[in-house]
Design a protein around this motif. Structure first.
Motif, mmCIF file in Angstrom:
data_model
loop_
_atom_site.group_PDB
_atom_site.id
_atom_site.type_symbol
_atom_site.label_atom_id
_atom_site.label_comp_id
_atom_site.label_asym_id
_atom_site.label_seq_id
_atom_site.Cartn_x
_atom_site.Cartn_y
_atom_site.Cartn_z
ATOM 1 N N ALA A 162 0.841 -1.215 0.000
ATOM 2 C CA ALA A 162 0.000 0.000 0.000
ATOM 3 C C ALA A 162 0.869 1.256 0.000
ATOM 4 C CB ALA A 162 -0.916 -0.004 1.217
ATOM 5 N N VAL A 163 1.954 1.238 0.786
ATOM 6 C CA VAL A 163 2.887 2.377 0.828
ATOM 7 C C VAL A 163 3.474 2.608 -0.563
ATOM 8 C CG1 VAL A 163 5.098 3.197 1.739
ATOM 9 C CG2 VAL A 163 3.461 2.100 3.277
ATOM 10 N N LYS A 164 3.847 1.512 -1.231
ATOM 11 C CA LYS A 164 4.422 1.616 -2.578
ATOM 12 C C LYS A 164 3.403 2.205 -3.560
ATOM 13 C CE LYS A 164 6.997 -1.040 -6.009
ATOM 14 N NZ LYS A 164 7.440 -2.376 -6.447
ATOM 15 N N GLN A 165 2.136 1.784 -3.428
ATOM 16 C CA GLN A 165 1.077 2.307 -4.304
ATOM 17 C C GLN A 165 0.865 3.804 -4.083
ATOM 18 O OE1 GLN A 165 -2.315 -0.430 -3.641
ATOM 19 N NE2 GLN A 165 -2.440 -0.466 -5.868
ATOM 20 N N ILE A 166 0.840 4.199 -2.811
ATOM 21 C CA ILE A 166 0.616 5.622 -2.488
ATOM 22 C C ILE A 166 1.748 6.491 -3.030
ATOM 23 C CG2 ILE A 166 0.413 7.303 -0.590
ATOM 24 C CD1 ILE A 166 -1.011 5.062 1.004
ATOM 25 N N SER A 167 2.959 5.929 -3.091
ATOM 26 C CA SER A 167 4.100 6.710 -3.602
ATOM 27 C C SER A 167 3.902 7.110 -5.065
ATOM 28 C CB SER A 167 5.411 5.923 -3.436
ATOM 29 O OG SER A 167 5.433 4.812 -4.306
ATOM 30 N N GLU A 168 2.998 6.394 -5.769
ATOM 31 C CA GLU A 168 2.690 6.776 -7.159
ATOM 32 C C GLU A 168 1.975 8.131 -7.213
ATOM 33 O OE1 GLU A 168 0.512 3.640 -9.039
ATOM 34 O OE2 GLU A 168 1.963 2.101 -8.414
ATOM 35 N N TYR A 169 1.363 8.512 -6.073
ATOM 36 C CA TYR A 169 0.644 9.795 -6.002
ATOM 37 C C TYR A 169 1.435 10.833 -5.196
ATOM 38 C CZ TYR A 169 -3.190 6.819 -7.542
ATOM 39 O OH TYR A 169 -3.971 5.932 -8.249
ATOM 40 N N LYS A 170 2.752 10.661 -5.186
ATOM 41 C CA LYS A 170 3.620 11.517 -4.360
ATOM 42 C C LYS A 170 3.434 13.001 -4.669
ATOM 43 C CE LYS A 170 8.389 11.305 -2.674
ATOM 44 N NZ LYS A 170 9.666 10.568 -2.814
ATOM 45 N N LEU A 171 3.280 13.332 -5.942
ATOM 46 C CA LEU A 171 3.140 14.744 -6.337
ATOM 47 C C LEU A 171 1.805 15.335 -5.891
ATOM 48 C CD1 LEU A 171 4.668 14.685 -9.938
ATOM 49 C CD2 LEU A 171 5.744 15.529 -7.837
ATOM 50 N N GLU A 172 0.806 14.454 -5.698
ATOM 51 C CA GLU A 172 -0.519 14.925 -5.267
ATOM 52 C C GLU A 172 -0.832 14.488 -3.834
ATOM 53 O OE1 GLU A 172 -0.271 12.690 -7.842
ATOM 54 O OE2 GLU A 172 -0.736 13.765 -9.700
ATOM 55 N N ILE A 173 0.214 14.320 -3.020
ATOM 56 C CA ILE A 173 -0.002 13.720 -1.699
ATOM 57 C C ILE A 173 -0.888 14.582 -0.799
ATOM 58 C CG2 ILE A 173 2.077 14.661 -0.573
ATOM 59 C CD1 ILE A 173 0.520 11.104 -0.192
ATOM 60 N N ASN A 174 -0.829 15.908 -0.950
ATOM 61 C CA ASN A 174 -1.718 16.752 -0.128
ATOM 62 C C ASN A 174 -3.178 16.536 -0.504
ATOM 63 O OD1 ASN A 174 0.137 17.958 1.619
ATOM 64 N ND2 ASN A 174 0.698 19.495 0.093
ATOM 65 N N ASP A 175 -3.448 16.332 -1.797
ATOM 66 C CA ASP A 175 -4.804 15.987 -2.231
ATOM 67 C C ASP A 175 -5.210 14.645 -1.634
ATOM 68 O OD1 ASP A 175 -4.815 18.275 -3.705
ATOM 69 O OD2 ASP A 175 -4.704 17.313 -5.666
ATOM 70 N N TYR A 176 -4.293 13.703 -1.654
ATOM 71 C CA TYR A 176 -4.540 12.367 -1.113
ATOM 72 C C TYR A 176 -4.922 12.460 0.368
ATOM 73 C CZ TYR A 176 -3.825 7.263 -1.070
ATOM 74 O OH TYR A 176 -4.017 5.901 -1.007
ATOM 75 N N PHE A 177 -4.136 13.227 1.124
ATOM 76 C CA PHE A 177 -4.410 13.413 2.560
ATOM 77 C C PHE A 177 -5.743 14.121 2.784
ATOM 78 C CE2 PHE A 177 0.348 13.410 3.968
ATOM 79 C CZ PHE A 177 0.377 12.026 3.837
ATOM 80 N N VAL A 196 10.962 14.615 5.857
ATOM 81 C CA VAL A 196 11.107 13.268 6.426
ATOM 82 C C VAL A 196 10.819 12.269 5.302
ATOM 83 C CG1 VAL A 196 10.219 11.640 8.170
ATOM 84 C CG2 VAL A 196 10.406 14.082 8.717
ATOM 85 N N SER A 197 11.458 11.105 5.358
ATOM 86 C CA SER A 197 11.293 10.066 4.322
ATOM 87 C C SER A 197 9.824 9.817 4.002
ATOM 88 C CB SER A 197 11.952 8.768 4.801
ATOM 89 O OG SER A 197 11.460 7.662 4.075
ATOM 90 N N PHE A 198 9.476 9.904 2.725
ATOM 91 C CA PHE A 198 8.085 9.741 2.283
ATOM 92 C C PHE A 198 7.518 8.395 2.731
ATOM 93 C CE2 PHE A 198 4.796 8.479 -0.708
ATOM 94 C CZ PHE A 198 4.016 9.619 -0.808
ATOM 95 N N ASP A 199 8.247 7.311 2.432
ATOM 96 C CA ASP A 199 7.741 5.972 2.766
ATOM 97 C C ASP A 199 7.544 5.816 4.266
ATOM 98 O OD1 ASP A 199 7.858 5.491 0.098
ATOM 99 O OD2 ASP A 199 9.324 3.866 0.184
ATOM 100 N N LEU A 200 8.459 6.355 5.050
ATOM 101 C CA LEU A 200 8.343 6.254 6.509
ATOM 102 C C LEU A 200 7.115 6.995 7.018
ATOM 103 C CD1 LEU A 200 9.526 5.356 9.232
ATOM 104 C CD2 LEU A 200 10.917 7.447 9.240
ATOM 105 N N VAL A 201 6.884 8.194 6.501
ATOM 106 C CA VAL A 201 5.717 8.994 6.909
ATOM 107 C C VAL A 201 4.425 8.254 6.597
ATOM 108 C CG1 VAL A 201 4.396 11.108 6.404
ATOM 109 C CG2 VAL A 201 6.868 11.236 6.734
ATOM 110 N N ILE A 202 4.324 7.684 5.384
ATOM 111 C CA ILE A 202 3.103 6.974 4.977
ATOM 112 C C ILE A 202 2.912 5.712 5.814
ATOM 113 C CG2 ILE A 202 1.895 5.853 3.074
ATOM 114 C CD1 ILE A 202 2.200 8.923 2.801
ATOM 115 N N GLU A 203 4.001 4.994 6.060
ATOM 116 C CA GLU A 203 3.915 3.771 6.862
ATOM 117 C C GLU A 203 3.413 4.072 8.274
ATOM 118 O OE1 GLU A 203 6.881 0.167 8.191
ATOM 119 O OE2 GLU A 203 7.367 1.267 6.358
#
Length: 329
Positions: free
Chosen positions: A237-252, A313-320
């Motif tokens: 799931a973390v790997k999938q969310i990283s595909e939306y890294k540029l739109e992460i604020n929208d995701y949140f 902070v590391s993107f993957d760590l924050v999402i995890e």
């Protein structure tokens, strides 16, 4: 290029600018202040086109030679002021593109109008250079400063400009506009209104964005089954969310709206106030199994995740960490 009549919302600003034309009380400098996609550029262009229109009304006719030039962004007396550096409008940009240029009389129109987008990027030196022109402009000179944060301007700039603040549009009128203009269904319009926070341009772009719908669907699928996800699936799931890294604020933000709905339903058991009305079954299910404190913890965790990403902070760590916190609560 649009006319005033094409702009939805902020009627007071529309009225102010049109009255200025009608009463021949046009200022030499305006600040159009508001969030991204709130319509600053549309107002600036509608104002500029109306001022230069050969029919001399308070609305561009869109048929005269001047209006046709304005529509094609090829009007010699409507100047868009760009800047060389990405994050700064420097003193040379202002001197060359406004101060020196304004000394040359208009080519074919009553005014020379300068539209400065992202004007909050002006350095202090650039603002001081502009100040001299604002204080003693030629009669035909008009400067329109478009900004997301007028408070970054020097007090001397603010005191010599007419400031017009673009406000969010109320939910119901905006929802009706989206349904009638963009052809979106009731609950989809609700989502666009809530997500845009009343910013018309953003609401319109969301209503017609397949990518936004893709992100929304991904978020909802994840949140509906997050309590069933095992550790191995969490990593995927973390790997999938990283595909939306540029739109992460929208995701949140979509996550926040979901949990706001869960909280609202838990408190009221009323589906009418929900944004995700089409998901009422899943929202009801989560509301039954979630505590008030658990939902509040998730909302706080989303804000912390945003802050951590801003602090690099590391993107993957924050999402995890975020997903684990949501799973726990």
């Amino acid at each position: 290029m649009v006319r005033f009549s094409d702009i939805f919302g902020n009627e007071q600003i529309k009225e102010h600018l049109q009255n200025a034309i009608l009463l021949d009380k046009v200022s030499h400098a305006y600040i159009l202040n508001g969030p991204d996609q709130s319509g600053k550029k549309m107002f600036a262009e509608a104002f500029a086109a109306a001022l230069q229109c050969e029919k001399k009304g308070c609305e561009a006719c869109m048929t005269c030679h001047s209006c046709k030039q304005a529509m094609s962004h090829n009007h010699p007396d409507i100047i868009y002021v760009g800047h060389e550096k990405v994050n700064t409008i420097g003193v040379e940009d202002i001197r060359q593109k406004i101060n020196n240029d304004m000394m040359i009389k208009p080519y074919s129109s009553p005014y020379k109008i300068y539209i400065v987008d992202e004007a909050e990027k002006m350095s202090v030196q650039a603002q001081n250079a502009l100040l001299k022109t604002i204080e003693e402009p030629p009669a035909y000179g008009i400067i329109l400063l478009l900004t997301t944060n007028a408070d970054t301007f020097l007090p001397t700039i603010l005191s010599r400009c007419i400031r017009l603040d673009l406000r969010p549009v109320a939910g119901e009128p905006l929802k009706k506009y989206l349904m009638e203009t963009c052809g979106v269904v009731d609950y989809q319009a609700d989502i666009c209104v809530a997500f845009s926070q009343g910013v018309v341009g953003k609401a319109i772009s969301l209503a017609s964005s397949a990518h936004f719908n893709e992100i929304k669907d991904h978020v909802l699928q994840l949140l509906k089954r997050i309590h069933e996800i095992e550790l191995t699936e969490m990593i995927a799931a973390v790997k999938q969310i990283s595909e939306y890294k540029l739109e992460i604020n929208d995701y949140f933000d979509i996550m926040m709206i979901w949990y706001r709905d869960v909280l609202l339903y838990k408190a009221t058991t009323d589906a009418n106030g929900l944004i995700f009305k089409d998901q009422v079954y899943e929202i009801r299910k989560q509301a039954k199994t979630s505590s008030y404190s658990g939902i509040e913890t998730i909302l706080e965790s989303l804000e912390k995740a945003k802050a951590r990403l801003r602090a690099n902070v590391s993107f993957d760590l924050v999402i995890e960490l975020l997903l684990l916190k949501i799973k726990e609560n």
